[in-house]
Design an enzyme around this catalytic site. Structure first.
Site, short mmCIF file in Angstrom:
data_model
loop_
_atom_site.label_atom_id
_atom_site.label_comp_id
_atom_site.label_asym_id
_atom_site.label_seq_id
_atom_site.Cartn_x
_atom_site.Cartn_y
_atom_site.Cartn_z
N LYS A 78 0.86 -1.20 0.00
CA LYS A 78 0.00 0.00 0.00
C LYS A 78 0.89 1.24 0.00
O LYS A 78 1.88 1.29 0.75
CB LYS A 78 -0.89 -0.04 1.24
N SER A 158 -9.86 2.26 2.81
CA SER A 158 -8.91 2.94 1.96
C SER A 158 -7.96 2.00 1.21
O SER A 158 -7.36 2.42 0.23
CB SER A 158 -8.08 3.93 2.79
N SER A 182 -10.11 -0.01 7.13
CA SER A 182 -9.53 0.02 5.78
C SER A 182 -8.88 -1.27 5.30
O SER A 182 -8.54 -1.36 4.13
CB SER A 182 -8.51 1.14 5.68
#
Ligand code: GLN
Length: 492
Positions: A78, A158, A182
């Site tokens: 990420k 997210s 998330s």
């Protein structure tokens, strides 16, 4: 034999060790998959050189007999984890050209364990969002489609890039971060597994901060076993993070067991929220049966302050964000805008106005408001008190049970654009994930089925502090019984 990109982390690890295929082949196959999957926009930056170099190292290590736990496993990272020498953006313009001169502790651990990096994954800007629509690098598109229409679906957020890329088989697994859901919400929107460990298990050093008292890293992968194997590498005490817990990391993978005899699973009655879709209620009931089938006893429990969790979260998280994001001033990092004839303050304003996206600005404004002298007690302090009550609710419930089983999300994934103009309905997505974040508890979501429209649905398990093993074991019991093997049809 299955195609290499059909294999998960532990299968790749074991296949490389046995010599079924080389790590180089593995890396090349996944690099080709990420190239073919570009239209999903799940990556911000591709780093095939990193994955290939690690693969060659793994192949040499195999010959030398020095393989490590993740040798030759290529991962997506990420783009919130700082990676030494590789661009790290937090999906924001303000960090567009930021190349960290240091490595986050999590990526350091993963790379030292032999894993390679295929690329940096797209996300909601600064991890603020539930649909990956706040990224400055464009929406991530879920590989899943609703039956009967061709609308682009959100992968959740997210960690939307992580979820989309893993479920589309572009990568075997990814890192995620979870501040209010998330990891868990996008995993469940895309039919994969994800675990947020106990707050303090994974180091936050080098993870770009959103809300420091909530942020935790964790893995997102295709199976519970893969999550266990990855978390074992990612977790562990780190003196560079003052909130890191100094406890040993158990052999979660080896100790996995789906036998739940002697365990009691609590069903929190307050999670039956108004307006929850019928299909979610059915899924939950199905989950309860699967837990019983695995030998667990079921009890109803009460978490009376659940109703206030979202409000408290959406005060505490923006408050911490407004303080954390004060560092982006155009002086030390990334983007700088210098207005003509402007002074220093004009430069700060112009830089932040141009560099931050709308959701980040909204959170900074809410955060500074609730921390301002006149409103601090009314909002911020009050929320902290509510947070303590929520944590206490869990403590009380855990006197009656070992784990909690809840839905992961109130609905299946929605279409891109369908909620973007309505922040409140967007925030409601997090209703089931936020309480465990506020209490710092380990929690995981596991895919359990498809809804009528053919979109994945997941269930969540919440455990006592540091009981990741209990969470993973119950997750495995669900996974084995649900037999979720659906894959998105390939259209990209
Ligand atoms: N969707 C939540 C938010 O927007 C959670 C995000 C997260 O966990 N990073 O704040």
């Amino acid at each position: 034999m299955a195609h290499i990109t059909d294999l998960g982390v532990t299968e790749l690890r074991d296949g490389i060790a046995k010599g079924d295929f080389s790590a180089r082949e593995v890396a090349e196959n996944f690099i080709a998959a990420t190239d073919a999957g570009k239209s999903l926009n799940s990556f911000i930056t591709l780093t095939p050189d990193h994955a290939l170099a690690k693969a060659d190292k793994a192949d040499k290590a195999r010959v030398a007999g020095t393989l490590k736990p993740l040798s030759g496993v290529p991962l997506g990272i990420k783009d919130l984890f700082c990676t030494n020498g590789y661009r790290t953006t937090a999906a924001s313009k303000i960090l567009d050209n930021f190349i960290p001169p240091y490595e986050s502790s999590i990526t350091e651990k993963l790379f030292s364990a032999g894993a390679g990096m295929i690329g940096k994954l797209n996300l909601d800007q600064f991890a603020m969002g539930s649909s990956n629509e706040t990224s400055a690098f464009g929406n991530v598109i879920s590989p899943w489609k609703r039956k009967g229409d061709n609308v682009d679906i959100t992968p959740g957020g997210s960690s939307g890039g992580s979820a989309a890329a893993v479920s589309a088989r572009l990568i075997p697994a990814a890192t995620g971060t979870d501040t209010g859901g998330s990891i868990r919400q996008p995993a469940s929107f895309t039919g994969i597994a994800g675990i947020k460990p106990t707050y303090g298990r994974c180091s936050r050093y080098g993870v770009i901060a959103f809300a420091s008292s909530l942020d935790q890293a964790g893995p997102m992968a295709r199976s519970v076993k893969d999550c266990a194997a990855l978390l074992e590498v990612m977790a562990g005490f780190d003196p560079k993070d003052s909130t890191s817990i100094d406890v040993a990391v158990p052999d979660w993978e080896k100790l996995l067991s789906s036998d739940l005899k002697g365990k009691t699973i609590g069903i929190p009655k307050e999670y039956r929220v108004d307006g929850m879709a019928d299909e979610i209620e059915k899924l939950w009931q199905h989950g309860i049966k699967m837990m019983q089938d695995a030998g667990a006893k079921i009890v109803e429990v009460s978490l009376p302050h659940t109703h206030y969790a979202l409000s408290a979260y959406y005060i505490i998280a923006p408050a911490e964000a407004s303080s954390n994001l004060a560092r982006y001033d155009g002086v030390r990092y990334g983007e700088r805008v210098t207005p003509e004839n402007g002074n220093l303050v004009d430069m700060y304003s112009a830089t932040r106005a141009a560099g931050f996206g709308y959701e980040v600005k909204r959170r900074i404004m809410i955060g500074t408001y609730v921390l301002s002298a006149g409103f601090y007690d009314a909002y911020y302090i009050k929320s902290q008190k509510v947070r303590a009550l929520i944590a206490r609710d869990f403590e009380t419930a855990f006197q009656k049970c070992d784990l909690l089983l809840t839905p992961a999300t109130p609905t299946a994934a929605f279409g891109l654009g369908e909620k973007q103009d309505d922040p409140l309905s967007m925030y409601l997505n997090d209703v089931f994930t936020v309480p465990a974040s506020l209490a710092g508890l380990p929690a995981m979501t596991v895919p359990v089925g498809l809804n009528e429209k053919g979109l994945p649905l997941g269930l969540q398990l919440i455990g006592k502090p540091l009981d990741e093993q209990g969470v993973l074991n119950a997750g495995l019991a669900l996974e084995e019984r649900a037999g979720f093997t659906s894959l998105p049809e390939k259209w990209w």
